[in-house]
Design a protein around this motif. Structure first.
Motif, PDB file in Angstrom:
ATOM      1  N   ASN A   1       0.825  -1.203   0.000  1.00 41.66           N
ATOM      2  CA  ASN A   1       0.000   0.000   0.000  1.00 41.66           C
ATOM      3  C   ASN A   1       0.864   1.259   0.000  1.00 41.66           C
ATOM      4  N   ARG A   2       0.282   2.346  -0.463  1.00 42.47           N
ATOM      5  CA  ARG A   2       0.920   3.650  -0.282  1.00 42.47           C
ATOM      6  C   ARG A   2       0.705   4.022   1.186  1.00 42.47           C
ATOM      7  N   VAL A   3       1.796   4.282   1.891  1.00 45.22           N
ATOM      8  CA  VAL A   3       1.714   4.606   3.317  1.00 45.22           C
ATOM      9  C   VAL A   3       2.357   5.968   3.553  1.00 45.22           C
ATOM     10  N   HIS A   4       1.569   6.888   4.081  1.00 46.18           N
ATOM     11  CA  HIS A   4       2.083   8.191   4.502  1.00 46.18           C
ATOM     12  C   HIS A   4       2.616   8.000   5.921  1.00 46.18           C
ATOM     13  N   CYS A   5       3.885   8.287   6.126  1.00 44.74           N
ATOM     14  CA  CYS A   5       4.548   8.052   7.411  1.00 44.74           C
ATOM     15  C   CYS A   5       4.764   9.368   8.143  1.00 44.74           C
ATOM     16  N   PHE A   6       4.218   9.477   9.355  1.00 47.86           N
ATOM     17  CA  PHE A   6       4.339  10.704  10.140  1.00 47.86           C
ATOM     18  C   PHE A   6       4.955  10.405  11.499  1.00 47.86           C
TER      19      PHE A   6
ATOM     20  N   PRO B   1      12.614  12.127  11.960  1.00 50.40           N
ATOM     21  CA  PRO B   1      12.714  11.137  10.883  1.00 50.40           C
ATOM     22  C   PRO B   1      13.744  10.037  11.173  1.00 50.40           C
ATOM     23  N   LEU B   2      13.255   8.846  11.514  1.00 48.26           N
ATOM     24  CA  LEU B   2      14.142   7.690  11.640  1.00 48.26           C
ATOM     25  C   LEU B   2      14.361   7.042  10.280  1.00 48.26           C
ATOM     26  N   SER B   3      13.625   7.513   9.290  1.00 47.24           N
ATOM     27  CA  SER B   3      13.708   7.007   7.922  1.00 47.24           C
ATOM     28  C   SER B   3      13.445   8.184   6.979  1.00 47.24           C
ATOM     29  N   PRO B   4      13.997   8.131   5.776  1.00 50.50           N
ATOM     30  CA  PRO B   4      13.706   9.200   4.800  1.00 50.50           C
ATOM     31  C   PRO B   4      12.224   9.264   4.416  1.00 50.50           C
ATOM     32  N   ARG B   5      11.475   8.200   4.677  1.00 47.46           N
ATOM     33  CA  ARG B   5      10.040   8.175   4.348  1.00 47.46           C
ATOM     34  C   ARG B   5       9.201   9.049   5.281  1.00 47.46           C
TER      35      ARG B   5
END
Length: 187
Positions: free
Chosen positions: A98-103, A107-111
């Motif tokens: 799935n497309r997941v918007h990460c908030f 930021p522990l990840s570039p996402r």
């Protein structure tokens, strides 16, 4: 002798990490999401320390709640758009198609999109599933859950995985969720 000294030092560092994790956890639960954003903006290293303590604690659990959410999403259409509030290291996004918007706050990840969970940069009714996996923190829960409600499409799904001790009264929490417009499908 140096081996014993190193072992003692390692044990002491683990205790300090545990104490700092508990302190930060208490701060996150007893302050607003804005307070948490300010805390980690002022001390980003504290966020990394918090997540190290969190990972250490969760490793002892028989099941990681994020894995249950992953299994749920894998059984659903990959076209569903997901918002992961308090995503941490983006385990959910890395585990599903799935497309997941990460908030999250740091930021522990570039996402990760850095923001306050009460103000995510998504359009109204733009996601099918909103997730709070061990991330429903802060004293402004009504505002945070209202934000999830704002971004969810009509008929969307809100998934909350949280330790029972987080709530003084689970029935009162479920009643408040109903007042926000959610209906409980399973608990």
């Amino acid at each position: 002798r140096s081996g014993r000294s190193a072992a003692l030092r390692a044990r002491m560092e683990e205790r300090l990490l545990g104490a700092r994790f508990r302190y930060l956890n208490q701060q996150l639960y007893t302050g607003s999401s804005r307070d948490a954003a300010r805390l980690f903006r002022a001390d980003p290293a504290a966020f990394h320390l918090y997540h190290r303590g969190f990972e250490r604690q969760v490793r002892r659990w028989p099941e990681r709640p994020v894995q249950r959410i992953v299994r749920y999403l894998r059984r659903r259409p990959a076209s569903l758009v997901v918002a992961d509030f308090g995503c941490g290291d983006c385990t959910l996004a890395a585990s599903v198609r799935n497309r997941v918007h990460c908030f999250d706050l740091v930021p522990l990840s570039p996402r990760v999109t850095v923001c306050d969970m009460a103000e995510v940069p998504l359009a109204d009714e733009s996601v099918d599933v909103a997730v709070f996996c061990l991330a429903l923190m802060g004293t402004n829960l009504q505002e945070i859950l209202g934000e999830a409600n704002r971004v969810l499409k009509l008929g969307g799904t809100l998934m909350v995985a949280e330790v029972a001790s987080r709530f003084e009264d689970i029935r009162a929490f479920l009643k408040a969720m109903t007042q926000l417009g959610f209906s409980t499908v399973s608990k």
